[in-house]
Write a protein that holds these residues in place. Structure first.
Motif, mmCIF file in Angstrom:
data_model
loop_
_atom_site.group_PDB
_atom_site.id
_atom_site.type_symbol
_atom_site.label_atom_id
_atom_site.label_comp_id
_atom_site.label_asym_id
_atom_site.label_seq_id
_atom_site.Cartn_x
_atom_site.Cartn_y
_atom_site.Cartn_z
ATOM 1 N N ALA A 213 0.941 -1.343 0.089
ATOM 2 C CA ALA A 213 -0.097 -0.239 0.048
ATOM 3 C C ALA A 213 0.324 1.341 -0.332
ATOM 4 C CB ALA A 213 -0.949 0.084 1.699
ATOM 5 N N ARG A 214 2.430 1.032 1.128
ATOM 6 C CA ARG A 214 2.846 2.065 0.931
ATOM 7 C C ARG A 214 3.539 2.457 -0.623
ATOM 8 N NH1 ARG A 214 3.557 4.047 6.032
ATOM 9 N NH2 ARG A 214 5.616 5.970 5.311
ATOM 10 N N VAL A 215 3.791 1.324 -1.198
ATOM 11 C CA VAL A 215 4.393 1.723 -2.395
ATOM 12 C C VAL A 215 3.602 2.474 -3.473
ATOM 13 C CG1 VAL A 215 5.504 0.307 -4.393
ATOM 14 C CG2 VAL A 215 6.961 0.378 -1.769
ATOM 15 N N ALA A 216 2.054 1.567 -3.630
ATOM 16 C CA ALA A 216 1.508 2.016 -4.675
ATOM 17 C C ALA A 216 0.866 3.232 -4.185
ATOM 18 C CB ALA A 216 -0.089 0.679 -4.113
ATOM 19 N N ARG A 217 0.960 3.844 -3.033
ATOM 20 C CA ARG A 217 0.110 5.408 -2.831
ATOM 21 C C ARG A 217 1.376 6.271 -2.957
ATOM 22 N NH1 ARG A 217 1.744 9.131 1.468
ATOM 23 N NH2 ARG A 217 0.465 10.779 1.880
ATOM 24 N N GLY A 218 2.564 6.033 -2.997
ATOM 25 C CA GLY A 218 3.539 6.524 -3.302
ATOM 26 C C GLY A 218 4.087 6.933 -4.941
#
Length: 245
Positions: free
Chosen positions: A121-126
């Protein structure tokens, strides 16, 4: 095809035997061939790890894209929830969830999936926040193209390389999590062969016949090491492709 014996075949006359021509890695406390159980156990340890990491990838990617495209309020709410999940050690949280739900394969899958989607989620959001200001994405929005099509044609191709690297690391972590929960009695239940449960069964005889624990332990170590090395190689290859020529 590779297993020399039936992994569930009991032979009490040859229990706790060492490596031999008939059993290359010896037998366990019930006389079952350890090599055959390791090979059959790979279908559970590696198969469940693949399933868990794939579910985490799907859930985490959707959550990350939702946070990136949902506005400041939704972004803040989703990321605070993600940070809350990340604040708890994954294995401890998985043990608690599996303990509440009870031992079994379903509880194992649920516990490790719930505790393993946050990094995606953090990678996709960034990456999603970076892409939303790109000209081709802005033009697609102005043209009235749906968010689902924009995510499919513009976001996913940009996300896949980075998520693939994250997935290799989470695949290795899932193997460790499955083995740990199996060793604690919350994973795949006997007599099904699985590396963690094999460690649990061999624990009682650790001093008299330590090879029973060494073989499944080495199998977990080498598999996790191989997957992590593959992930490092993939990251280096992608980094070289991104460098200007």
């Amino acid at each position: 095809m590779l297993a020399p014996h039936d992994p569930a075949e009991i032979d009490l006359a040859n229990r706790l035997s060492g490596p031999s021509a008939g059993s290359l890695l010896g037998t366990d406390a019930l006389g079952r061939d350890i090599l055959s159980r390791l090979l059959h156990g790979a279908r559970w340890s590696l198969g469940l790890a693949f399933l868990i990491s794939a579910l985490g990838l799907i859930i985490g990617t959707l959550v990350g894209l939702l946070a990136a495209q949902g506005g400041k309020v939704l972004d803040w709410s989703v990321m605070r929830a993600t940070d809350t999940f990340l604040a708890f050690p994954e294995l401890i949280a998985a043990v608690v969830i599996a303990g509440v739900l009870g031992a079994g394969t379903g509880s194992l899958i649920f516990a490790l999936t719930v505790t393993g989607w946050m990094r995606y989620a953090r990678v996709a959001r960034g990456i999603g926040l970076t892409l939303q200001t790109r000209g081709y994405v802005v033009q697609a929005r102005l043209a009235g193209i749906s968010m689902a099509r924009i995510a499919r044609w513009h976001y996913l191709p940009a996300l896949l390389p980075s998520l693939a690297v994250v997935w290799t690391g989470m695949f290795a972590r899932a193997i460790l999590g499955i083995s740990a929960l199996g060793f604690l009695g919350f994973g795949v239940q006997p007599p099904t062969p699985e590396w963690g449960t094999m460690l649990l069964d061999a624990r009682i005889h650790m001093r008299s016949t330590p090879l029973q624990m060494i073989w499944p332990g080495l199998t977990v170590v080498f598999c996790v090491l191989a997957i992590n090395l593959a992930g490092d190689a993939l990251r280096d290859a992608l980094a070289q492709e991104d460098q200007p020529t």
